[in-house]
Scaffold this motif. Structure first.
Motif, short mmCIF file in Angstrom:
data_model
loop_
_atom_site.label_atom_id
_atom_site.label_comp_id
_atom_site.label_asym_id
_atom_site.label_seq_id
_atom_site.Cartn_x
_atom_site.Cartn_y
_atom_site.Cartn_z
N PRO A 28 50.95 37.64 42.09
CA PRO A 28 50.44 38.37 43.26
C PRO A 28 50.69 39.87 43.19
O PRO A 28 50.07 40.63 43.93
CB PRO A 28 51.18 37.73 44.43
CG PRO A 28 52.38 37.09 43.85
CD PRO A 28 52.04 36.74 42.41
N THR A 29 51.55 40.32 42.29
CA THR A 29 51.81 41.77 42.19
C THR A 29 50.79 42.47 41.30
O THR A 29 50.75 43.69 41.26
CB THR A 29 53.22 42.03 41.62
OG1 THR A 29 53.29 41.51 40.29
CG2 THR A 29 54.28 41.39 42.49
N ARG A 30 49.96 41.72 40.60
CA ARG A 30 48.95 42.32 39.71
C ARG A 30 47.84 42.91 40.57
O ARG A 30 47.14 42.21 41.28
CB ARG A 30 48.40 41.25 38.77
CG ARG A 30 47.48 41.84 37.73
CD ARG A 30 47.00 40.78 36.78
NE ARG A 30 48.08 40.47 35.84
CZ ARG A 30 48.05 39.44 35.02
NH1 ARG A 30 47.04 38.61 35.05
NH2 ARG A 30 49.03 39.24 34.19
N ARG A 31 47.69 44.21 40.48
CA ARG A 31 46.70 44.90 41.30
C ARG A 31 45.33 44.87 40.63
O ARG A 31 45.21 44.90 39.42
CB ARG A 31 47.11 46.35 41.51
CG ARG A 31 48.36 46.46 42.35
CD ARG A 31 48.72 47.88 42.59
NE ARG A 31 49.96 47.92 43.37
CZ ARG A 31 50.52 49.01 43.77
NH1 ARG A 31 49.99 50.18 43.49
NH2 ARG A 31 51.62 48.96 44.48
N GLY A 32 44.29 44.83 41.46
CA GLY A 32 42.93 44.87 40.96
C GLY A 32 42.41 43.55 40.43
O GLY A 32 41.35 43.49 39.84
N TRP A 33 43.17 42.48 40.61
CA TRP A 33 42.73 41.18 40.11
C TRP A 33 42.22 40.34 41.28
O TRP A 33 42.97 39.64 41.94
CB TRP A 33 43.87 40.47 39.40
CG TRP A 33 44.05 40.95 38.01
CD1 TRP A 33 44.49 42.18 37.65
CD2 TRP A 33 43.76 40.26 36.81
NE1 TRP A 33 44.49 42.30 36.29
CE2 TRP A 33 44.05 41.13 35.75
CE3 TRP A 33 43.29 38.99 36.53
CZ2 TRP A 33 43.88 40.76 34.42
CZ3 TRP A 33 43.13 38.63 35.22
CH2 TRP A 33 43.42 39.51 34.19
N ASP A 34 40.92 40.43 41.53
CA ASP A 34 40.34 39.61 42.59
C ASP A 34 40.04 38.21 42.04
O ASP A 34 40.30 37.91 40.87
CB ASP A 34 39.07 40.27 43.13
CG ASP A 34 38.01 40.48 42.07
OD1 ASP A 34 38.16 40.00 40.93
OD2 ASP A 34 37.00 41.13 42.39
N ALA A 35 39.51 37.34 42.88
CA ALA A 35 39.27 35.95 42.49
C ALA A 35 38.31 35.86 41.31
O ALA A 35 38.47 35.02 40.43
CB ALA A 35 38.72 35.17 43.68
N HIS A 36 37.31 36.73 41.27
CA HIS A 36 36.34 36.70 40.18
C HIS A 36 36.98 37.08 38.85
O HIS A 36 36.74 36.45 37.82
CB HIS A 36 35.16 37.63 40.48
CG HIS A 36 34.14 37.67 39.39
ND1 HIS A 36 33.27 36.63 39.18
CD2 HIS A 36 33.87 38.59 38.44
CE1 HIS A 36 32.49 36.93 38.15
NE2 HIS A 36 32.84 38.11 37.69
N ARG A 37 37.81 38.09 38.86
CA ARG A 37 38.45 38.52 37.61
C ARG A 37 39.42 37.45 37.10
O ARG A 37 39.50 37.21 35.90
CB ARG A 37 39.17 39.85 37.83
CG ARG A 37 39.73 40.40 36.55
CD ARG A 37 39.99 41.85 36.62
NE ARG A 37 40.54 42.28 35.34
CZ ARG A 37 40.91 43.49 35.08
NH1 ARG A 37 40.80 44.41 35.98
NH2 ARG A 37 41.40 43.79 33.91
N LYS A 38 40.14 36.81 38.01
CA LYS A 38 41.03 35.71 37.61
C LYS A 38 40.21 34.59 36.98
O LYS A 38 40.57 34.03 35.95
CB LYS A 38 41.80 35.16 38.81
CG LYS A 38 42.88 36.06 39.32
CD LYS A 38 43.54 35.41 40.52
CE LYS A 38 44.29 36.42 41.32
NZ LYS A 38 44.81 35.86 42.56
#
Length: 98
Positions: A28-38
């Motif tokens: 959860p601390t990874r910034r800029g990682w939305d559901a699509h990028r994951k």
């Protein structure tokens, strides 16, 4: 001791791996990682393996780590393209029947 190295998910695109140790745990601390990028990242990582027997997880996963999906706009565009494909095939068949 065992020699090892790491690769990013983008670096392994196009490769086929027999074994991989993956860290798929949601951070959860990874910034800029939305559901699509994951979704895209995990898809690339898992799709490089030739079989599930070569998959080794660095950390235990729970259901919250796997709650993601493609961007809804991508799904809408895919549906639109599928409809255009059907229309194109129908038009092609109609002209070839003449």
């Amino acid at each position: 001791m065992c020699p090892a190295f790491s690769l990013t998910d983008y670096k392994v695109q196009g490769s086929a791996l027999t074994k991989a140790i993956l860290d798929l745990k949601n951070d959860p601390t990874r910034r800029g990682w939305d559901a699509h990028r994951k979704y895209c990242s995990i898809y690339v990582q898992l799709s490089r393996l030739r079989s599930l027997s070569g998959l080794h997880l660095l950390q235990k996963l729970d259901i919250h780590d796997l709650q993601f999906g493609p961007d809804p706009r991508l799904l809408t565009e895919m549906k639109r393209l599928q409809e255009r494909e059907k229309e194109t095939i129908t038009a092609w068949q109609e002209t070839s029947d003449i």
